[in-house]
Design a protein around this motif. Structure first.
Motif, PDB file in Angstrom:
ATOM      1  N   PRO A  78       0.836  -1.199   0.000  1.00 18.22           N
ATOM      2  CA  PRO A  78       0.000   0.000   0.000  1.00 18.22           C
ATOM      3  C   PRO A  78       0.868   1.244   0.000  1.00 18.22           C
ATOM      4  O   PRO A  78       2.064   1.196   0.328  1.00 18.22           O
ATOM      5  CB  PRO A  78      -0.788  -0.127   1.311  1.00 18.22           C
ATOM      6  CG  PRO A  78       0.125  -0.917   2.200  1.00 18.22           C
ATOM      7  CD  PRO A  78       0.839  -1.886   1.304  1.00 18.22           C
ATOM      8  N   ARG A  97      -2.724   6.630   0.290  1.00 15.74           N
ATOM      9  CA  ARG A  97      -3.318   5.362   0.723  1.00 15.74           C
ATOM     10  C   ARG A  97      -4.836   5.477   0.788  1.00 15.74           C
ATOM     11  O   ARG A  97      -5.565   4.567   0.359  1.00 15.74           O
ATOM     12  CB  ARG A  97      -2.743   4.960   2.076  1.00 15.74           C
ATOM     13  CG  ARG A  97      -3.174   3.575   2.534  1.00 15.74           C
ATOM     14  CD  ARG A  97      -2.367   3.094   3.722  1.00 15.74           C
ATOM     15  NE  ARG A  97      -2.481   3.983   4.877  1.00 15.74           N
ATOM     16  CZ  ARG A  97      -1.500   4.742   5.341  1.00 15.74           C
ATOM     17  NH1 ARG A  97      -0.313   4.731   4.748  1.00 15.74           N
ATOM     18  NH2 ARG A  97      -1.683   5.509   6.396  1.00 15.74           N
ATOM     19  N   HIS A 126      -1.601   2.173  -4.671  1.00 21.03           N
ATOM     20  CA  HIS A 126      -0.744   1.097  -4.178  1.00 21.03           C
ATOM     21  C   HIS A 126       0.422   0.916  -5.145  1.00 21.03           C
ATOM     22  O   HIS A 126       0.442   1.522  -6.224  1.00 21.03           O
ATOM     23  CB  HIS A 126      -1.523  -0.212  -3.994  1.00 21.03           C
ATOM     24  CG  HIS A 126      -2.035  -0.804  -5.264  1.00 21.03           C
ATOM     25  ND1 HIS A 126      -3.138  -0.318  -5.942  1.00 21.03           N
ATOM     26  CD2 HIS A 126      -1.593  -1.860  -5.993  1.00 21.03           C
ATOM     27  CE1 HIS A 126      -3.360  -1.040  -7.022  1.00 21.03           C
ATOM     28  NE2 HIS A 126      -2.433  -1.977  -7.085  1.00 21.03           N
TER      29      HIS A 126
END
Length: 202
Positions: free
Chosen positions: A179, A186, A191
């Motif tokens: 992530p 995030r 990611h």
């Protein structure tokens, strides 16, 4: 790539620089930490930004060349990290100046691959092959985000990168998902895919 460099130069505010430098390299490189050298080597940090990662490598005893085309980032990095790292004004995909400083035992490209289009990527892997020492490691991160891509960004499929880099003389040793470390990224679903390679010994 030139458009991305111009855009970063225009957005290089003290707030942006402080935000970049505040992120933890240990968290960013978490999926490949065990692949990083534990004895001093020659490191090239390509598109080093503010020198956050380069300074972290230098703290571990490595000799680090921070390669960054955005003057505002280089100047901020020199002010933040002093003379612990060597700075070089050069850019992907050519890396012509970097080649004169090599070869390197570790080459890292963190959060830059998505700014290269297909033609630039094909040229970049040839440049990376020239600067990486036989048996050296290449580590890069590929950004993925839901919805429309940001400005001056291109899709970064892992299979494409693996094929290109493999054809340039590197063996894949790790592919891992992670992530985003930055909270805002995030939260928006960003990611990363981390890829690590070893340069085929000649």
């Amino acid at each position: 790539m030139d458009d991305a460099i111009t855009d970063y130069a225009a957005r290089a505010t003290p707030e942006l620089i402080a935000g970049y430098d505040a992120l933890s390299p240990e968290h960013i490189y978490a999926t490949v930490l065990d692949l990083l050298p534990d004895t001093p080597v020659r490191v090239a940090d390509i598109a080093a930004g503010t020198g956050r990662d380069a300074a972290w490598f230098a703290q571990q005893g490595h000799r680090v060349l921070a390669v960054e085309p955005v003057r505002e980032f280089r100047e901020a990095g020199a002010a933040l990290h002093g003379d612990r790292i060597e700075w070089l004004d050069d850019r992907l995909p050519e890396l012509a100046e970097v080649e004169r400083h090599g070869p390197f035992d570790l080459v890292v490209l963190c959060a830059v691959w998505h700014h290269l289009d297909s033609a630039d990527r094909a040229q970049a892997v040839q440049s990376l092959a020239r600067i990486a020492a036989p048996g050296g490691r290449l580590i890069l991160s590929l950004r993925h985000e839901p919805g429309p891509l940001g400005p001056h960004s291109y899709p970064a499929p892992p299979d494409e990168a693996i094929d290109l880099i493999g054809a340039a003389g590197f063996d894949l040793i790790r592919q891992a998902e992670a992530p985003a470390v930055h909270p805002l990224s995030r939260a928006s679903g960003v990611h990363w895919t981390w890829l690590a390679f070893t340069r085929t010994a000649n």
